[in-house]
Design a protein around this motif. Structure first.
Motif, mmCIF file in Angstrom:
data_model
loop_
_atom_site.group_PDB
_atom_site.id
_atom_site.type_symbol
_atom_site.label_atom_id
_atom_site.label_comp_id
_atom_site.label_asym_id
_atom_site.label_seq_id
_atom_site.Cartn_x
_atom_site.Cartn_y
_atom_site.Cartn_z
ATOM 1 N N SER A 12 -6.584 -108.473 61.819
ATOM 2 C CA SER A 12 -7.653 -108.639 62.806
ATOM 3 C C SER A 12 -7.781 -107.440 63.734
ATOM 4 C CB SER A 12 -7.407 -109.904 63.633
ATOM 5 O OG SER A 12 -6.250 -109.766 64.444
ATOM 6 N N LYS A 13 -6.720 -106.622 63.824
ATOM 7 C CA LYS A 13 -6.729 -105.466 64.725
ATOM 8 C C LYS A 13 -6.672 -104.138 63.982
ATOM 9 C CE LYS A 13 -6.407 -107.631 68.789
ATOM 10 N NZ LYS A 13 -7.390 -107.444 69.883
ATOM 11 N N PHE A 14 -6.577 -104.199 62.661
ATOM 12 C CA PHE A 14 -6.294 -102.991 61.906
ATOM 13 C C PHE A 14 -7.370 -101.921 62.078
ATOM 14 C CE2 PHE A 14 -6.395 -100.429 58.003
ATOM 15 C CZ PHE A 14 -5.125 -99.891 58.058
ATOM 16 N N LEU A 15 -8.626 -102.289 61.960
ATOM 17 C CA LEU A 15 -9.697 -101.299 62.090
ATOM 18 C C LEU A 15 -9.725 -100.695 63.486
ATOM 19 C CD1 LEU A 15 -12.624 -102.981 60.098
ATOM 20 C CD2 LEU A 15 -10.987 -101.248 59.323
ATOM 21 N N GLU A 16 -9.436 -101.524 64.491
ATOM 22 C CA GLU A 16 -9.391 -101.027 65.867
ATOM 23 C C GLU A 16 -8.269 -100.003 66.024
ATOM 24 O OE1 GLU A 16 -8.141 -102.734 70.272
ATOM 25 O OE2 GLU A 16 -9.006 -104.112 68.793
ATOM 26 N N TYR A 17 -7.096 -100.310 65.445
ATOM 27 C CA TYR A 17 -5.969 -99.384 65.553
ATOM 28 C C TYR A 17 -6.193 -98.106 64.752
ATOM 29 C CZ TYR A 17 -3.247 -103.256 67.530
ATOM 30 O OH TYR A 17 -2.771 -104.278 68.328
ATOM 31 N N ILE A 67 0.196 -108.451 49.628
ATOM 32 C CA ILE A 67 -0.093 -109.873 49.737
ATOM 33 C C ILE A 67 -0.897 -110.152 50.999
ATOM 34 C CG2 ILE A 67 0.957 -112.163 50.085
ATOM 35 C CD1 ILE A 67 3.272 -111.309 48.377
ATOM 36 N N GLU A 68 -1.869 -111.053 50.895
ATOM 37 C CA GLU A 68 -2.662 -111.471 52.053
ATOM 38 C C GLU A 68 -2.224 -112.866 52.475
ATOM 39 O OE1 GLU A 68 -6.701 -111.197 50.789
ATOM 40 O OE2 GLU A 68 -6.669 -108.998 50.628
ATOM 41 N N THR A 69 -2.105 -113.085 53.791
ATOM 42 C CA THR A 69 -1.592 -114.366 54.258
ATOM 43 C C THR A 69 -2.106 -114.689 55.652
ATOM 44 O OG1 THR A 69 0.428 -115.662 54.575
ATOM 45 C CG2 THR A 69 0.484 -113.390 55.303
ATOM 46 N N THR A 70 -1.901 -115.932 56.047
ATOM 47 C CA THR A 70 -2.205 -116.402 57.390
ATOM 48 C C THR A 70 -0.943 -117.021 57.976
ATOM 49 O OG1 THR A 70 -4.521 -116.839 56.823
ATOM 50 C CG2 THR A 70 -3.633 -117.989 58.753
ATOM 51 N N VAL A 73 2.216 -106.917 53.816
ATOM 52 C CA VAL A 73 1.646 -108.234 54.070
ATOM 53 C C VAL A 73 0.471 -108.086 55.044
ATOM 54 C CG1 VAL A 73 2.060 -110.572 54.914
ATOM 55 C CG2 VAL A 73 3.893 -109.324 53.733
ATOM 56 N N LEU A 74 -0.728 -108.328 54.533
ATOM 57 C CA LEU A 74 -1.909 -108.340 55.394
ATOM 58 C C LEU A 74 -1.991 -109.725 56.021
ATOM 59 C CD1 LEU A 74 -4.496 -107.152 56.537
ATOM 60 C CD2 LEU A 74 -5.666 -107.763 54.418
ATOM 61 N N ASN A 75 -1.628 -109.803 57.290
ATOM 62 C CA ASN A 75 -1.495 -111.080 57.979
ATOM 63 C C ASN A 75 -2.732 -111.369 58.842
ATOM 64 O OD1 ASN A 75 -0.058 -113.430 58.644
ATOM 65 N ND2 ASN A 75 0.909 -112.481 60.416
ATOM 66 N N LYS A 76 -2.808 -112.606 59.287
ATOM 67 C CA LYS A 76 -3.884 -113.080 60.157
ATOM 68 C C LYS A 76 -5.243 -112.999 59.472
ATOM 69 C CE LYS A 76 -1.307 -111.983 64.352
ATOM 70 N NZ LYS A 76 -1.327 -111.448 65.726
ATOM 71 N N MET A 77 -5.256 -113.372 58.197
ATOM 72 C CA MET A 77 -6.500 -113.354 57.431
ATOM 73 C C MET A 77 -7.567 -114.257 58.049
ATOM 74 S SD MET A 77 -6.422 -111.298 54.822
ATOM 75 C CE MET A 77 -7.712 -111.983 53.772
ATOM 76 N N ASP A 78 -7.134 -115.306 58.728
ATOM 77 C CA ASP A 78 -8.085 -116.237 59.347
ATOM 78 C C ASP A 78 -8.840 -115.627 60.507
ATOM 79 O OD1 ASP A 78 -5.497 -116.180 60.567
ATOM 80 O OD2 ASP A 78 -6.094 -117.905 61.805
#
Length: 329
Positions: free
Chosen positions: A129-134, A189-192, A159-164
């Motif tokens: 959720s913050k990756f593009l901002e960072y 892996i993508e996860t929430t 792990v790509l987290n906070k997919m939601d």
């Protein structure tokens, strides 16, 4: 030789979900009947996560980052901790949000620890959720972008987290940018909420292999060599990181030793303890960027010579034979 404890390094920027995954990993280890221990690192004077792991055995590293100011302290404290806690089966390390995992990996391969621990997985957490901002030059610093890059491309599991929390219109861009940074041999892996299965959390993704310089070669057919082959096999090309350890090292000529290191372009880092033919003393050495640095070892009696090579797609048996030729064994 005492057992070598598998180490799982959990890295990721601030708020990426490291602690959540650490809790799940510790519980997964306990469910398998293992006795875990932790290294928790904080930049401040207080470990704010201590209450989450108050029932676990741990080494707390405060007032600094493992990767820069206190790596020597970690090496010493971990060695002492493992001597006292001989029943530890598995070790988890959570670095600070700004830790460079490559420096932690180097600390774990210190000659005083190489027989005690083995890094088997580096888990890199990413807050989607913050990756593009960072990653934006307009909303972050160059230092933030660099540490994120190092954390991702040094991980054997990303792990790509906070997919939601990722907006649909941003998801494609997030996946592409992270995909450009992930090593081709790493899992993605993508996860929430950091929901990862036990098999994923505890999978070993880093190869560790040890070779005796004075042992026999392929052609002898003795049981010792067969055991060595059974332990390590020919699957190392599937691993992202590899640590090859050479033991039973005789004295070497300094110039020839440096040339030998330089002859292996896939070795990105080397360290260890050696004895030089020109002096009976032991020296700790560091090798990086084609340069060899030597320092007299502070422990001349307890330290045994060894060579540790870190890289990828390394052929341990070929390296062993080449070194035998170097020292004419």
């Amino acid at each position: 030789m005492a057992k070598s404890i598998p180490v799982y390094l959990i890295t990721g920027f601030l708020g990426s979900g490291k602690t959540t995954v650490l809790q799940k990993a510790v519980q997964a280890a306990k469910n398998k009947g293992l006795n875990p221990a932790l290294i928790l690192n904080e930049l401040g004077e207080v470990n704010v996560e201590e209450g989450l792991f108050d029932k676990e055995r741990m080494v707390e590293m405060l007032n600094g980052c493992i990767c820069c100011t206190i790596s020597a302290d970690m090496t010493r404290e971990l060695a002492v901790f493992l001597e006292v806690n001989e029943d530890v089966d598995i070790l988890f390390i959570e670095g600070t949000g700004v830790a460079d995992p490559t420096e932690i990996i180097e600390a774990l391969t210190h000659p005083s620890l190489i027989d005690k621990v083995q890094l088997v997985s580096t888990i890199g957490m990413v807050d989607g959720s913050k990756f593009l901002e960072y990653q934006s030059i307009f909303s972050s610093s160059r230092e933030i972008r660099e540490i994120l890059k190092k954390q991702i491309n040094s991980s054997s599991l990303v792990v790509l987290n906070k997919m939601d929390l990722i907006k649909d219109k941003e998801l494609t861009k997030v996946r592409k940018k992270i995909g450009d940074l992930v090593d081709k041999r790493a899992e993605f892996i993508e996860t929430t909420y950091g929901e990862l299965s036990t098999d994923v959390l505890l999978k070993e993704r880093v190869l560790n292999a040890a070779y005796s310089i004075t042992s026999c070669d392929d052609s002898c057919g003795c049981k010792e060599h067969e055991h060595h082959q059974h332990d390590h096999g020919d699957h190392h090309h599937n691993h992202m990181f590899e640590a090859i350890t050479l033991r039973d090292i005789p004295a070497v000529d300094r110039i020839s030793f440096e040339r030998w290191l330089q002859s292996m372009p896939k070795v990105v880092r080397s360290k260890g303890v050696i004895q030089l033919t020109e002096t009976p003393q032991l020296f700790q050495y560091q090798y990086a960027s084609g340069q060899l640095m030597l320092n007299r070892s502070n422990d001349q009696l307890a330290t045994k010579p060894c060579i540790i090579l870190i890289g990828s797609e390394l052929n341990g048996e070929e390296i062993r034979r080449n070194f035998q030729q170097l020292v004419q064994i």
